[in-house]
Design an enzyme around this catalytic site. Structure first.
Site, mmCIF file in Angstrom:
data_model
loop_
_atom_site.group_PDB
_atom_site.id
_atom_site.type_symbol
_atom_site.label_atom_id
_atom_site.label_comp_id
_atom_site.label_asym_id
_atom_site.label_seq_id
_atom_site.Cartn_x
_atom_site.Cartn_y
_atom_site.Cartn_z
ATOM 1 N N GLU A 173 0.833 -1.212 0.000
ATOM 2 C CA GLU A 173 0.000 0.000 0.000
ATOM 3 C C GLU A 173 0.860 1.251 0.000
ATOM 4 O OE1 GLU A 173 -2.410 0.042 3.466
ATOM 5 O OE2 GLU A 173 -3.358 -1.870 2.992
ATOM 6 N N CYS A 216 3.864 -5.694 16.222
ATOM 7 C CA CYS A 216 3.099 -4.846 17.154
ATOM 8 C C CYS A 216 1.629 -5.304 17.114
ATOM 9 C CB CYS A 216 3.221 -3.380 16.762
ATOM 10 S SG CYS A 216 4.943 -2.848 16.561
ATOM 11 N N CYS A 269 -6.279 1.397 8.711
ATOM 12 C CA CYS A 269 -4.907 1.784 8.386
ATOM 13 C C CYS A 269 -4.400 2.844 9.333
ATOM 14 C CB CYS A 269 -4.821 2.289 6.949
ATOM 15 S SG CYS A 269 -3.167 2.840 6.550
ATOM 16 N N CYS A 305 5.410 -7.057 7.764
ATOM 17 C CA CYS A 305 6.377 -6.589 8.761
ATOM 18 C C CYS A 305 6.581 -7.697 9.790
ATOM 19 C CB CYS A 305 5.878 -5.325 9.459
ATOM 20 S SG CYS A 305 7.078 -4.643 10.639
ATOM 21 N N CYS A 325 -1.282 -3.428 15.103
ATOM 22 C CA CYS A 325 -1.014 -2.949 13.743
ATOM 23 C C CYS A 325 -1.504 -3.934 12.696
ATOM 24 C CB CYS A 325 0.490 -2.719 13.590
ATOM 25 S SG CYS A 325 1.011 -2.409 11.892
ATOM 26 N N CYS A 385 3.041 8.536 1.422
ATOM 27 C CA CYS A 385 3.372 7.606 2.499
ATOM 28 C C CYS A 385 3.758 6.284 1.837
ATOM 29 C CB CYS A 385 2.165 7.449 3.405
ATOM 30 S SG CYS A 385 2.410 6.271 4.731
ATOM 31 N N GLU A 427 9.075 -2.124 8.398
ATOM 32 C CA GLU A 427 10.038 -1.445 9.268
ATOM 33 C C GLU A 427 11.222 -1.006 8.400
ATOM 34 O OE1 GLU A 427 10.575 -0.135 12.334
ATOM 35 O OE2 GLU A 427 12.459 0.310 11.352
HETATM 36 N N1 SAH Z 1 7.326 0.220 11.169
HETATM 37 C C1 SAH Z 1 7.514 1.605 11.347
HETATM 38 C C2 SAH Z 1 6.844 2.444 10.276
HETATM 39 C C3 SAH Z 1 5.534 1.941 9.746
HETATM 40 S S1 SAH Z 1 4.211 1.910 10.922
HETATM 41 C C4 SAH Z 1 7.031 2.029 12.726
HETATM 42 O O1 SAH Z 1 6.436 1.217 13.428
HETATM 43 O O2 SAH Z 1 7.309 3.159 13.104
HETATM 44 C C5 SAH Z 1 3.886 3.640 11.015
HETATM 45 C C6 SAH Z 1 3.233 4.067 12.303
HETATM 46 O O3 SAH Z 1 1.862 3.642 12.344
HETATM 47 C C7 SAH Z 1 3.895 3.583 13.595
HETATM 48 O O4 SAH Z 1 4.054 4.673 14.486
HETATM 49 C C8 SAH Z 1 2.887 2.615 14.114
HETATM 50 O O5 SAH Z 1 2.996 2.438 15.488
HETATM 51 C C9 SAH Z 1 1.582 3.246 13.670
HETATM 52 N N2 SAH Z 1 0.444 2.343 13.685
HETATM 53 C C10 SAH Z 1 0.409 1.053 13.352
HETATM 54 N N3 SAH Z 1 -0.831 0.555 13.513
HETATM 55 C C11 SAH Z 1 -1.610 1.570 13.934
HETATM 56 C C12 SAH Z 1 -2.990 1.683 14.274
HETATM 57 N N4 SAH Z 1 -3.798 0.655 14.193
HETATM 58 N N5 SAH Z 1 -3.444 2.882 14.682
HETATM 59 C C13 SAH Z 1 -2.605 3.946 14.752
HETATM 60 N N6 SAH Z 1 -1.306 3.909 14.444
HETATM 61 C C14 SAH Z 1 -0.801 2.724 14.045
HETATM 62 FE FE1 SF4 Z 2 5.760 -3.204 11.850
HETATM 63 FE FE2 SF4 Z 2 5.454 -0.606 12.362
HETATM 64 FE FE3 SF4 Z 2 3.326 -2.241 12.232
HETATM 65 FE FE4 SF4 Z 2 4.989 -2.444 14.293
HETATM 66 S S1 SF4 Z 2 3.725 -0.684 13.765
HETATM 67 S S2 SF4 Z 2 4.173 -4.146 13.107
HETATM 68 S S3 SF4 Z 2 6.936 -2.025 13.325
HETATM 69 S S4 SF4 Z 2 4.693 -1.701 10.566
#
Ligand code: SAH
Ligand code: SF4
Length: 349
Positions: A95, A119, A336, A115, A122, A108, A163
């Protein structure tokens, strides 16, 4: 690289392009002409590069391709945000998002398909890591979106899937092309990388001599909680992570943004706000608070707006800079998380 694999021209920096054309027996200035075709004139094939000698064009065609990710779906939000689903040559999908904010158009971009960090809140984490993206697949997302829309991107955030610092080489190569005046021409200060906290990657990035922005996904003020929310914390806990952020600021002069996604009942209590304020009070950083964008099936919810405002006030009371922006429409993909985050970052970068 396999010998029979053709080079995608979107992976070559100017220096690499010069070396490449010279290896084919052509003078260095052919590299500039090719880049002009790729990034300014929207060439889709080598054939159309008519100011290159015919013989050189056929040598090029034997050795390389001009290939961009293929857009398979486009969703447009009521507020103008556009989300693209791209298919890569091996069928993997990723995406990318375009966000319009006045004169600013932010892309973006994804750095990996899936990934591996895991987390639990996510959406990208759900399927694990499929694979790293190549430099040309990262740059290609931006070039493809510009061509599809006819608009010029002004800012880039590496906040899509994946990441970035777990795919360091390709991401760095992409950043150089995104920035290069003969390629995408986006100012370094308009490029931001977001990481879940790959400490060696942050320290290495600090030493690249770049002026790009860094966002770190903190999400918790202590290791016990962060171990749950960002499993990478077990490897790189908060103390070395913040030390790396300080190093980044010292080396680049760019203040690091700490992202904090608020999750109802989990990391949004007044006690944790106080702990966060104390943790960061003497650090030159910016905290970016945002409500969780709930992913169906994960069970996590976002806090009420008043609770978010209270959290922000407590952190601010410790003298920490906090941004907290009103939510924007996310009708194109409620799951997202990246999208709204970018909007917030736009307001502060
Ligand atoms: N992997 C990297 C960059 C991609 S994720 C990182 O984790 O920083 C980009 C951002 O989106 C991160 O800050 C992540 O914590 C946030 N994110 C992921 N899932 C989310 C959700 N469901 N709601 C809000 N932010 C989210
Ligand atoms: Fe990966 Fe970033 Fe999602 Fe964590 S928040 S699983 S590091 S994409």
């Amino acid at each position: 690289m396999l010998t029979h694999e053709k080079v995608n021209l979107f992976r070559l920096t100017e220096e690499a392009m010069i070396a490449f054309v010279q290896s084919l027996g052509a003078p260095a200035y052919r590299a500039r002409q090719i880049m002009h075709w790729l990034y300014r004139k929207g060439a889709e094939t080598i054939d159309v590069m008519t100011d290159l000698p015919r013989a050189f064009r056929s040598r090029l065609a034997e050795n390389c391709v001009v290939a961009l990710p293929e857009a398979v779906e486009l969703r447009q939000s009521a507020d103008g945000t556009r989300k693209f689903l791209f298919r890569l040559t091996d069928g993997v999908t990723i995406e990318s998002v375009l966000i319009r904010d006045g004169s600013r158009l932010t892309a973006c971009l994804s750095s990996q398909a899936g990934c591996g960090i895991g987390c639990p809140f996510c959406a990208t984490a759900l399927g694990g890591l499929e694979r790293n993206l190549r430099t040309e697949e990262i740059v290609g997302q931006l070039v493809a979106m510009q061509r599809l829309t006819g608009e010029r991107v002004t800012n880039v955030v590496m906040m899509g899937m994946g990441e970035p610092l777990a795919n360091y080489r390709s991401v760095l190569g992409a950043i150089r092309l995104l920035n290069h005046p003969k390629a995408c021409g986006i100012g370094q200060r308009h490029i931001t990388v977001s990481t879940s906290g790959v400490v060696p990657g942050i320290r290495r990035l600090a030493m690249e001599g770049l002026q790009i922005g860094l966002a770190v996904s903190l999400h918790a003020p202590n290791d016990a909680l962060r171990n749950q929310l960002v499993p990478l914390n077990r490897r790189y806990p908060i103390a070395p992570l913040l030390a790396a952020c300080r190093e980044y600021f010292a080396a680049t002069g760019r203040r690091v943004t700490l992202e904090y996604v608020l999750i109802d009942g989990l990391n949004d209590t007044p006690e944790l706000a106080e702990e966060l304020g104390v943790l960061l009070r003497d650090m030159n950083c910016l905290v970016n608070l945002l409500p969780l964008n709930p992913v169906p099936g994960t069970g996590f919810r976002r806090p009420e707006p008043e609770r978010i405002a209270d959290f922000a006030a407590i952190v601010r009371a410790r003298g920490v800079r906090v941004t907290l922006r009103r939510e924007m429409g996310t009708d194109i993909d409620a799951a997202c998380g990246q999208l709204r985050r970018v909007r917030r970052l736009q307001g502060v970068s």
